[in-house]
Motif scaffolding. Structure first.
Motif, PDB file in Angstrom:
ATOM      1  N   ARG A  69       0.824  -1.219   0.000  1.00 13.25           N
ATOM      2  CA  ARG A  69       0.000   0.000   0.000  1.00 13.25           C
ATOM      3  C   ARG A  69       0.855   1.265   0.000  1.00 13.25           C
ATOM      4  O   ARG A  69       0.355   2.350  -0.276  1.00 13.25           O
ATOM      5  N   GLY A  70       2.137   1.107   0.324  1.00 12.91           N
ATOM      6  CA  GLY A  70       3.027   2.255   0.453  1.00 12.91           C
ATOM      7  C   GLY A  70       3.581   2.299   1.856  1.00 12.91           C
ATOM      8  O   GLY A  70       2.910   1.888   2.822  1.00 12.91           O
ATOM      9  N   ILE A  71       4.801   2.774   2.010  1.00 15.54           N
ATOM     10  CA  ILE A  71       5.390   2.817   3.355  1.00 15.54           C
ATOM     11  C   ILE A  71       4.548   3.740   4.235  1.00 15.54           C
ATOM     12  O   ILE A  71       4.018   4.753   3.772  1.00 15.54           O
ATOM     13  N   PRO A  72       4.384   3.411   5.518  1.00 10.85           N
ATOM     14  CA  PRO A  72       3.518   4.205   6.398  1.00 10.85           C
ATOM     15  C   PRO A  72       3.875   5.684   6.440  1.00 10.85           C
ATOM     16  O   PRO A  72       2.980   6.544   6.439  1.00 10.85           O
ATOM     17  N   ALA A  73       5.169   6.003   6.468  1.00  9.26           N
ATOM     18  CA  ALA A  73       5.561   7.413   6.575  1.00  9.26           C
ATOM     19  C   ALA A  73       5.067   8.226   5.389  1.00  9.26           C
ATOM     20  O   ALA A  73       4.609   9.375   5.552  1.00  9.26           O
ATOM     21  N   LEU A  96      -3.378   4.697  -1.438  1.00 10.28           N
ATOM     22  CA  LEU A  96      -2.598   3.637  -2.058  1.00 10.28           C
ATOM     23  C   LEU A  96      -1.517   4.269  -2.922  1.00 10.28           C
ATOM     24  O   LEU A  96      -1.816   5.078  -3.813  1.00 10.28           O
ATOM     25  N   VAL A  97      -0.265   3.940  -2.648  1.00 11.19           N
ATOM     26  CA  VAL A  97       0.865   4.442  -3.439  1.00 11.19           C
ATOM     27  C   VAL A  97       1.032   3.526  -4.653  1.00 11.19           C
ATOM     28  O   VAL A  97       1.046   2.299  -4.519  1.00 11.19           O
ATOM     29  N   THR A  98       1.150   4.125  -5.825  1.00 14.14           N
ATOM     30  CA  THR A  98       1.155   3.371  -7.083  1.00 14.14           C
ATOM     31  C   THR A  98       2.362   3.769  -7.943  1.00 14.14           C
ATOM     32  O   THR A  98       2.966   4.824  -7.734  1.00 14.14           O
ATOM     33  N   PRO A  99       2.701   2.930  -8.931  1.00 11.17           N
ATOM     34  CA  PRO A  99       3.809   3.295  -9.839  1.00 11.17           C
ATOM     35  C   PRO A  99       3.362   4.346 -10.844  1.00 11.17           C
ATOM     36  O   PRO A  99       3.115   4.056 -12.007  1.00 11.17           O
ATOM     37  N   GLY A 100       3.265   5.567 -10.386  1.00 14.91           N
ATOM     38  CA  GLY A 100       2.803   6.667 -11.215  1.00 14.91           C
ATOM     39  C   GLY A 100       1.290   6.823 -11.152  1.00 14.91           C
ATOM     40  O   GLY A 100       0.553   5.878 -10.812  1.00 14.91           O
ATOM     41  N   ALA A 101       0.807   8.017 -11.496  1.00 16.49           N
ATOM     42  CA  ALA A 101      -0.633   8.265 -11.516  1.00 16.49           C
ATOM     43  C   ALA A 101      -1.321   7.469 -12.613  1.00 16.49           C
ATOM     44  O   ALA A 101      -2.496   7.111 -12.500  1.00 16.49           O
ATOM     45  N   LYS A 102      -0.592   7.172 -13.676  1.00 16.32           N
ATOM     46  CA  LYS A 102      -1.173   6.434 -14.812  1.00 16.32           C
ATOM     47  C   LYS A 102      -1.683   5.073 -14.358  1.00 16.32           C
ATOM     48  O   LYS A 102      -2.800   4.664 -14.713  1.00 16.32           O
ATOM     49  N   TYR A 103      -0.879   4.369 -13.576  1.00 16.92           N
ATOM     50  CA  TYR A 103      -1.319   3.066 -13.080  1.00 16.92           C
ATOM     51  C   TYR A 103      -2.485   3.221 -12.107  1.00 16.92           C
ATOM     52  O   TYR A 103      -3.393   2.371 -12.074  1.00 16.92           O
ATOM     53  N   ALA A 104      -2.471   4.273 -11.308  1.00 18.07           N
ATOM     54  CA  ALA A 104      -3.577   4.503 -10.371  1.00 18.07           C
ATOM     55  C   ALA A 104      -4.894   4.634 -11.123  1.00 18.07           C
ATOM     56  O   ALA A 104      -5.934   4.111 -10.697  1.00 18.07           O
ATOM     57  N   ILE A 105      -4.868   5.335 -12.256  1.00 17.73           N
ATOM     58  CA  ILE A 105      -6.078   5.496 -13.064  1.00 17.73           C
ATOM     59  C   ILE A 105      -6.517   4.151 -13.633  1.00 17.73           C
ATOM     60  O   ILE A 105      -7.691   3.774 -13.551  1.00 17.73           O
ATOM     61  N   PRO A 255     -13.544   1.117   1.388  1.00 18.30           N
ATOM     62  CA  PRO A 255     -13.971  -0.035   0.586  1.00 18.30           C
ATOM     63  C   PRO A 255     -13.448   0.003  -0.843  1.00 18.30           C
ATOM     64  O   PRO A 255     -13.124  -1.035  -1.427  1.00 18.30           O
ATOM     65  N   ILE A 256     -13.349   1.206  -1.423  1.00 19.03           N
ATOM     66  CA  ILE A 256     -12.844   1.335  -2.790  1.00 19.03           C
ATOM     67  C   ILE A 256     -11.349   1.046  -2.832  1.00 19.03           C
ATOM     68  O   ILE A 256     -10.859   0.285  -3.677  1.00 19.03           O
ATOM     69  N   VAL A 257     -10.607   1.629  -1.895  1.00 22.08           N
ATOM     70  CA  VAL A 257      -9.159   1.423  -1.864  1.00 22.08           C
ATOM     71  C   VAL A 257      -8.824  -0.047  -1.618  1.00 22.08           C
ATOM     72  O   VAL A 257      -7.916  -0.606  -2.257  1.00 22.08           O
ATOM     73  N   ASP A 258      -9.549  -0.682  -0.726  1.00 21.66           N
ATOM     74  CA  ASP A 258      -9.278  -2.094  -0.445  1.00 21.66           C
ATOM     75  C   ASP A 258      -9.483  -2.965  -1.685  1.00 21.66           C
ATOM     76  O   ASP A 258      -8.713  -3.892  -1.935  1.00 21.66           O
ATOM     77  N   MET A 259     -10.515  -2.657  -2.458  1.00 22.67           N
ATOM     78  CA  MET A 259     -10.776  -3.470  -3.650  1.00 22.67           C
ATOM     79  C   MET A 259      -9.733  -3.180  -4.745  1.00 22.67           C
ATOM     80  O   MET A 259      -9.287  -4.092  -5.442  1.00 22.67           O
ATOM     81  N   ILE A 260      -9.344  -1.910  -4.891  1.00 25.15           N
ATOM     82  CA  ILE A 260      -8.287  -1.586  -5.854  1.00 25.15           C
ATOM     83  C   ILE A 260      -6.983  -2.276  -5.449  1.00 25.15           C
ATOM     84  O   ILE A 260      -6.247  -2.790  -6.300  1.00 25.15           O
ATOM     85  N   TYR A 261      -6.729  -2.331  -4.147  1.00 25.47           N
ATOM     86  CA  TYR A 261      -5.516  -3.001  -3.679  1.00 25.47           C
ATOM     87  C   TYR A 261      -5.558  -4.497  -3.973  1.00 25.47           C
ATOM     88  O   TYR A 261      -4.514  -5.123  -4.210  1.00 25.47           O
ATOM     89  N   MET A 262      -6.747  -5.077  -3.984  1.00 25.45           N
ATOM     90  CA  MET A 262      -6.853  -6.490  -4.353  1.00 25.45           C
ATOM     91  C   MET A 262      -6.338  -6.701  -5.778  1.00 25.45           C
ATOM     92  O   MET A 262      -5.598  -7.648  -6.066  1.00 25.45           O
TER      93      MET A 262
END
Length: 387
Positions: A69-73, A96-105, A255-262
């Motif tokens: 999900r990304g380092i806590p700090a 949720l920390v992602t490899p760039g905003a593109k992947y987040a989208i 709930p949205i973040v948890d499902m995206i993390y799945m």
């Protein structure tokens, strides 16, 4: 067995901006003095403080798996940033920390959309929105905005395209390629429509720090009743010149973040800790963001002044981003024809407007994240050819 491919991938169009960047590299390798104004990337180096934090992380062995999900700090710092700067009350667990905003989208689209769900996309738009929607099984529904009214987002334009299949609206502010920033009135209108018609909003805010003339960034997720209806996406690539570090993030209800993390944990493991440490350090030095933005403003004004001398060119005054959106009227040419003509005659690489959904009018996009001396040289060449 004959070789076959996923039809969703086969039906995609190549990214025009990436193709043009590659074309420029090839020409330069051949010794052609090409000036590329196609790259959507800051021409600054990553701020030294951030780079040193990343290097120290590598030396300290921060090169192993970490919390996906990304380092806590970093998530704690992003939570504070979103609260203080954007009015978004998301906890570290909702980031949720992602490899760039593109992947987040893409991860958001893939997670939220079921086959046949419709996604409203405002044209002109970034080249990958439609492709990612199709890859996720959704149906892109394009709503054309117009320069005549300043690319305003209105209820009258949107409502005819909203159906019972509408799942999501994609919002980008400030906008790539037009440089237009969302207004408070537009945000309120979009909120009303989302609540009335029960759809989500994905707010791509990657250029939020690159705003000019005293404008204030508006995060639509901060409006009343929008906390669990908006997915806010951002990153360090544009504001901190960290494109290669690949640190983006998204924030949404748990709930949205948890499902995206799945979805995320089955397609990626984590982002390198050293890169996250660099991003964490960059967030502590907003003065670096301001320095770059002021440089982009100066270049915007320079480009506006130079293009105003060419009768065939009309260049919009960007409210944000580091792009220039220009209409070039020459001999009835399409935007693709114009881009090819200027590459051949002026050795200047521009991205045709049809790559951004502007199919009818001869617009091109110019990246102003280019050294001022190169902008002047490019302007000289365009003026010589177009006059």
């Amino acid at each position: 067995m004959s070789l076959t491919f996923n039809s969703r991938v086969c039906n995609l169009e190549a990214s025009a901006s990436i193709a043009l960047m590659e074309k420029a590299r090839q020409l330069k390798a051949q010794g052609v003095d090409v000036i590329s104004l196609a790259t959507g990337e800051p021409d600054f180096d990553t701020p030294e403080c951030a780079a040193e934090a990343g290097i120290a992380g590598i030396r300290d062995g921060k090169t192993h798996y970490v919390n996906g999900r990304g380092i806590p700090a970093l998530r704690e710092r992003l939570s504070r940033k979103l609260q203080e700067e954007n009015g978004l009350a998301y906890t570290p667990e909702e980031i949720l920390v992602t490899p760039g905003a593109k992947y987040a989208i893409f991860a958001t689209l893939f997670t939220l959309l079921s086959p046949g769900d419709e996604v409203i996309i405002l044209n002109p738009c970034w080249v990958s929105y439609g492709a990612m929607t199709e890859l996720a099984g959704g149906v892109p529904i394009y709503v054309n905005l117009s320069e005549e009214d300043g690319y305003a987002i209105t209820q009258e334009k949107l409502e005819p395209y909203i159906t019972e299949k509408t799942k999501l609206l994609l919002l980008n502010t400030p906008n790539n390629p037009t440089g237009r920033a969302l207004t408070q009135q537009e945000a309120e209108m979009l909120r009303t429509l989302a609540l009335e018609h029960d759809f989500y909003i994905l707010s791509d805010e990657i250029y939020e720090k690159v705003l000019f003339d005293g404008r204030r960034h508006i995060s639509i997720g901060a409006l009343p009743d929008m906390y669990d209806r908006v997915i806010t996406v951002n990153g360090l690539s544009k504001c901190a010149a960290m494109t290669g570090w690949r640190v983006g993030y998204l924030a949404a209800a748990r709930p949205i973040v948890d499902m995206i993390y799945m979805f995320y944990q089955h397609t990626l493991t984590c982002i390198g800790e050293f890169a996250q440490l660099a991003a964490l350090e960059a967030l502590e030095h907003p003065e670096e963001f301001d320095r770059m933005t002021e440089s982009y403003r100066i270049r915007r004004d320079l480009w506006q002044q130079r293009m105003s001398r060419i009768p065939a060119v009309r260049c919009l005054r960007a409210e944000g981003t580091f792009y220039g959106w220009m209409r070039i009227d020459k001999d009835g040419m399409s935007s693709g024809d114009i881009a090819a003509y200027l590459l051949e005659r002026a050795q200047v690489v521009l991205v045709p407007g049809n790559a951004y959904g502007e199919k009818e009018q001869p617009y091109v996009r110019v990246s102003l994240a280019t050294a001022a001396e190169d902008l002047v040289r490019a302007a000289d060449r365009l003026e010589a050819v177009l006059r």
